[in-house]
Design a protein around this motif. Structure first.
Motif, PDB file in Angstrom:
ATOM      1  N   ARG A  67       0.817  -1.212   0.000  1.00  0.00           N
ATOM      2  CA  ARG A  67       0.000   0.000   0.000  1.00  0.00           C
ATOM      3  C   ARG A  67       0.851   1.262   0.000  1.00  0.00           C
ATOM      4  N   THR A  68       2.144   1.132   0.307  1.00  0.00           N
ATOM      5  CA  THR A  68       3.054   2.274   0.231  1.00  0.00           C
ATOM      6  C   THR A  68       3.504   2.503  -1.201  1.00  0.00           C
ATOM      7  N   THR A  69       3.826   1.425  -1.906  1.00  0.00           N
ATOM      8  CA  THR A  69       4.250   1.554  -3.311  1.00  0.00           C
ATOM      9  C   THR A  69       3.091   1.901  -4.227  1.00  0.00           C
ATOM     10  N   LEU A  70       1.860   1.731  -3.754  1.00  0.00           N
ATOM     11  CA  LEU A  70       0.628   1.919  -4.529  1.00  0.00           C
ATOM     12  C   LEU A  70       0.407   0.834  -5.573  1.00  0.00           C
ATOM     13  N   VAL A  71       1.243  -0.206  -5.549  1.00  0.00           N
ATOM     14  CA  VAL A  71       0.975  -1.380  -6.384  1.00  0.00           C
ATOM     15  C   VAL A  71       0.281  -2.396  -5.495  1.00  0.00           C
ATOM     16  N   ARG A  72      -1.031  -2.246  -5.395  1.00  0.00           N
ATOM     17  CA  ARG A  72      -1.819  -3.098  -4.517  1.00  0.00           C
ATOM     18  C   ARG A  72      -2.513  -4.219  -5.285  1.00  0.00           C
ATOM     19  N   ASN A  74      -2.589  -6.594  -9.219  1.00  0.00           N
ATOM     20  CA  ASN A  74      -2.043  -6.900 -10.535  1.00  0.00           C
ATOM     21  C   ASN A  74      -2.626  -5.917 -11.548  1.00  0.00           C
ATOM     22  N   GLY A  75      -1.773  -5.389 -12.406  1.00  0.00           N
ATOM     23  CA  GLY A  75      -2.239  -4.473 -13.441  1.00  0.00           C
ATOM     24  C   GLY A  75      -2.160  -3.012 -13.074  1.00  0.00           C
ATOM     25  N   GLN A  76      -1.757  -2.689 -11.833  1.00  0.00           N
ATOM     26  CA  GLN A  76      -1.569  -1.289 -11.469  1.00  0.00           C
ATOM     27  C   GLN A  76      -0.167  -0.839 -11.862  1.00  0.00           C
ATOM     28  N   ASP A  77      -0.033   0.454 -12.170  1.00  0.00           N
ATOM     29  CA  ASP A  77       1.263   1.012 -12.545  1.00  0.00           C
ATOM     30  C   ASP A  77       2.017   1.501 -11.316  1.00  0.00           C
ATOM     31  N   ILE A  78       3.254   1.080 -11.183  1.00  0.00           N
ATOM     32  CA  ILE A  78       4.086   1.589 -10.105  1.00  0.00           C
ATOM     33  C   ILE A  78       4.385   3.059 -10.377  1.00  0.00           C
ATOM     34  N   PRO A  79       4.276   3.942  -9.383  1.00  0.00           N
ATOM     35  CA  PRO A  79       4.563   5.362  -9.612  1.00  0.00           C
ATOM     36  C   PRO A  79       6.018   5.584 -10.026  1.00  0.00           C
ATOM     37  N   ALA A  80       6.230   6.579 -10.858  1.00  0.00           N
ATOM     38  CA  ALA A  80       7.579   6.890 -11.324  1.00  0.00           C
ATOM     39  C   ALA A  80       8.495   7.316 -10.189  1.00  0.00           C
ATOM     40  N   SER A  81       7.920   7.735  -9.082  1.00  0.00           N
ATOM     41  CA  SER A  81       8.723   8.180  -7.943  1.00  0.00           C
ATOM     42  C   SER A  81       9.329   7.024  -7.153  1.00  0.00           C
ATOM     43  N   GLU A  82       8.848   5.795  -7.369  1.00  0.00           N
ATOM     44  CA  GLU A  82       9.397   4.653  -6.627  1.00  0.00           C
ATOM     45  C   GLU A  82      10.813   4.342  -7.120  1.00  0.00           C
ATOM     46  N   ARG A  83      11.654   3.938  -6.196  1.00  0.00           N
ATOM     47  CA  ARG A  83      13.067   3.705  -6.499  1.00  0.00           C
ATOM     48  C   ARG A  83      13.385   2.222  -6.277  1.00  0.00           C
ATOM     49  N   LEU A 104       5.515  -4.836 -12.773  1.00  0.00           N
ATOM     50  CA  LEU A 104       5.299  -3.688 -11.902  1.00  0.00           C
ATOM     51  C   LEU A 104       4.315  -2.696 -12.496  1.00  0.00           C
ATOM     52  N   SER A 105       3.879  -2.936 -13.731  1.00  0.00           N
ATOM     53  CA  SER A 105       2.954  -2.031 -14.404  1.00  0.00           C
ATOM     54  C   SER A 105       2.081  -2.827 -15.349  1.00  0.00           C
ATOM     55  N   ALA A 106       1.005  -2.171 -15.798  1.00  0.00           N
ATOM     56  CA  ALA A 106       0.153  -2.783 -16.810  1.00  0.00           C
ATOM     57  C   ALA A 106       0.865  -2.762 -18.162  1.00  0.00           C
ATOM     58  N   CYS A 107       0.538  -3.717 -19.026  1.00  0.00           N
ATOM     59  CA  CYS A 107       1.080  -3.693 -20.383  1.00  0.00           C
ATOM     60  C   CYS A 107       0.452  -2.536 -21.146  1.00  0.00           C
ATOM     61  N   SER A 108       1.240  -1.893 -22.001  1.00  0.00           N
ATOM     62  CA  SER A 108       0.794  -0.677 -22.675  1.00  0.00           C
ATOM     63  C   SER A 108       0.784  -0.853 -24.182  1.00  0.00           C
ATOM     64  N   MET A 109      -0.372  -0.743 -24.786  1.00  0.00           N
ATOM     65  CA  MET A 109      -0.465  -0.788 -26.242  1.00  0.00           C
ATOM     66  C   MET A 109       0.128   0.464 -26.879  1.00  0.00           C
ATOM     67  N   GLU A 110       0.238   1.552 -26.104  1.00  0.00           N
ATOM     68  CA  GLU A 110       0.736   2.800 -26.655  1.00  0.00           C
ATOM     69  C   GLU A 110       2.238   2.755 -26.882  1.00  0.00           C
ATOM     70  N   VAL A 111       2.958   1.983 -26.061  1.00  0.00           N
ATOM     71  CA  VAL A 111       4.410   1.913 -26.181  1.00  0.00           C
ATOM     72  C   VAL A 111       4.800   0.821 -27.170  1.00  0.00           C
ATOM     73  N   GLY A 114       1.939  -5.422 -25.767  1.00  0.00           N
ATOM     74  CA  GLY A 114       2.313  -6.505 -24.878  1.00  0.00           C
ATOM     75  C   GLY A 114       3.426  -6.205 -23.913  1.00  0.00           C
ATOM     76  N   VAL A 115       4.031  -5.010 -23.949  1.00  0.00           N
ATOM     77  CA  VAL A 115       5.135  -4.689 -23.045  1.00  0.00           C
ATOM     78  C   VAL A 115       4.633  -3.794 -21.920  1.00  0.00           C
ATOM     79  N   GLU A 116       5.032  -4.101 -20.699  1.00  0.00           N
ATOM     80  CA  GLU A 116       4.612  -3.255 -19.600  1.00  0.00           C
ATOM     81  C   GLU A 116       5.381  -1.941 -19.580  1.00  0.00           C
ATOM     82  N   ARG A 117       4.713  -0.911 -19.111  1.00  0.00           N
ATOM     83  CA  ARG A 117       5.338   0.402 -18.952  1.00  0.00           C
ATOM     84  C   ARG A 117       6.456   0.310 -17.922  1.00  0.00           C
ATOM     85  N   ARG A 118       7.554   1.026 -18.164  1.00  0.00           N
ATOM     86  CA  ARG A 118       8.684   1.033 -17.242  1.00  0.00           C
ATOM     87  C   ARG A 118       8.877   2.419 -16.643  1.00  0.00           C
TER      88      ARG A 118
END
Length: 488
Positions: A67-72, A74-83, A104-111, A114-118
């Motif tokens: 709940r701290t990372t906000l990845v609670r 499957n399919g949620q995006d980890i915030p860019a601020s996480e290290r 750590l993130s949902a897969c993105s059709m925009e990028v 089938g690849v998850e956002r990094r």
């Protein structure tokens, strides 16, 4: 002691603590895990912070709670601020790479399909394959690098099913498995890092032994020949009546999906075949661990490399009348194997029984490699257990979370938390009025966790004490960032 060792971080997916020969399973064969344990320290009471992939992985890669990372979920995006710990090593001069899952993130059709956002994760090389996908399957497989490998090898569809059990498939030959592919990519990367004379940090994230249950046919046959020795699931008729309502739904089909590994519809052979397939997938993991250990030895890197082996969470495997995973904190779900070895630097063949969490791994590794403490990390370093010592204590209890993590339970959604003190385990269900409000197990008297004592008056004091610990844990998982910059 060298303060800049290489790091080889091996994470299996959905691997239980108790299905390994190193932890007492009499059937599965894991000689290379035994070899790794003989080189280092195995932790007998390591617990995951979530019984589901993405929350667990975000947690151990940051040293922070779900709940701290906000990845609670499957399919949620980890915030860019996480290290991530990989970024910390990258910024310290390491060459960093990955093969297999990240999740750590949902897969993105925009990028790329089938690849998850990094985020800025620190990985210089990223051989991403969330899960094995065959080229002839429709869907978003384009970004899955392992699929391109199968295409190059002319393997366009799964092999014909030969198991005789509709719940067990047959996988590709071992040398073409995703497990072998991930291992090959690791060795290629290490070769390059050594040529550059840079310390390396490499994450191997195997998909095995995650479902579908599809090992190579020869490995499956090896365990089918011993099928009479394979135990049936740990399930007592009627136990679900005293448990939260999610269990009855998943008894009819995993992930609240009727027909998806439906325990009640399976016969004894089905249950044993599923476990045989699971063992065979573990066998494949172990073989590739052996390849890695041989490779590091040939390269004279065993004394220069910290090796970690663990899993993100476990698998029900029919226990408690269910398969796969969900809002459950049974030992088969959250008790995970963990081994750390560094030849001639850490004690060999040692076991530690202290309660530890996967949140503790990142701060421990950073300390072991001579890095400064990271203020955002909430885990506690267990480096004091990584030398010859009679001390074997770390935490008074472990804590885990499930916040609608698998998103399949919808009416009601599943929100649960767990504390475990080494004997008593308490699970609180936070949003299901009118049903069983939680679970309480005395693992000394009931190691199979079949007798729920949550509403037993004889356990009222224990229940209250554990609920106090749970509220403490929930308060202390508040994000320690941002740091205060001034006294006013």
């Amino acid at each position: 002691m060298c303060n800049r060792p290489n790091v080889l971080w091996i994470c299996a997916d959905q691997l239980r603590f108790d299905t390994l020969s190193i932890n007492g399973d009499p059937i599965v064969e894991t000689p290379n895990l035994e070899r790794l344990c003989a080189m280092g320290v195995s932790f007998q009471n390591m617990y995951s912070q979530s019984p589901v992939c993405a929350p667990s992985r975000a947690s151990f890669l940051t040293g922070r709670y779900p709940r701290t990372t906000l990845v609670r979920q499957n399919g949620q995006d980890i915030p860019a601020s996480e290290r991530l710990i990989s970024k910390i090593f990258h910024d310290s001069g390491y060459a960093c790479g990955l093969s297999g899952k990240l999740h750590l993130s949902a897969c993105s059709m925009e990028v790329c399909p089938g690849v998850e956002r990094r985020i800025d994760d620190g990985y210089d090389v990223f051989h991403w394959s969330h899960h094995p996908v065959y080229p002839n399957n429709r869907g978003n497989w384009v970004g899955n690098e392992y699929t391109w490998f199968l295409r190059e090898k002319g393997i366009l569809s799964p092999p014909e099913q030969v198991s005789g059990c509709k719940y067990v498939d047959t996988g590709v030959p071992a040398q073409y498995s995703q497990t072998a592919w991930c291992t090959d990519k690791a060795m290629e990367f290490i070769d390059a890092a050594l040529a550059l004379q840079k310390p390396f940090f490499f994450s191997i994230n195997y998909y095995d032994p995650h479902h579908p249950f599809d090992p190579p046919a020869p490995l499956l046959e090896k365990y089918v020949k011993r099928i009479e020795q394979i135990p049936l699931p740990n399930y007592t008729q009627g136990e679900l009546e005293q448990k939260p309502l999610f269990a009855a739904k998943d008894h009819r089909g995993a992930y609240e999906t009727p027909g998806n590994y439906p325990f009640a519809a399976m016969n004894e052979r089905d249950h044993k075949m599923l476990r045989a397939a699971y063992y065979a997938m573990i066998d494949l993991l172990d073989q590739n661990l052996g390849r890695l250990l041989d490779y590091l030895e040939q390269k004279n890197q065993l004394e220069n490399t910290v090796i970690l082996f663990h899993s993100d969470h476990g698998e029900l495997l029919g226990d408690h009348g269910m398969y796969l995973k969900g809002p459950y904190f049974y030992e088969c779900n959250v008790h995970v194997p963990f081994v750390m070895a560094w030849k001639n630097h850490l004690p060999a063949g040692q076991k530690r029984f202290a309660l530890t969490e996967l949140t503790d791994v990142a701060p421990t590794l950073a300390q072991l490699c001579g890095m400064e403490p990271q203020p955002q990390m909430q885990g506690r370093s267990f480096a004091h257990l990584l030398h010859e010592t009679t001390e074997d204590s770390h935490r008074e209890f472990v804590y885990a979370e499930y916040y609608n993590a698998n998103i399949n339970h919808r009416d009601p959604k599943a929100f649960l938390t767990m504390v475990y003190d080494g004997r008593y385990k308490l699970v609180r269900v936070h949003n299901t009025p009118g049903t069983v409000g939680g679970e309480l197990y005395d693992l000394e008297a009931d190691p199979g966790e079949t007798n729920n004592r949550y509403n037993n008056p004889a356990y009222a004091k224990i229940k209250c004490a554990l609920l106090e610990r749970m509220t403490d844990a929930m308060a202390l998982t508040a994000d320690p960032l941002p740091l205060r910059r001034s006294p006013w």
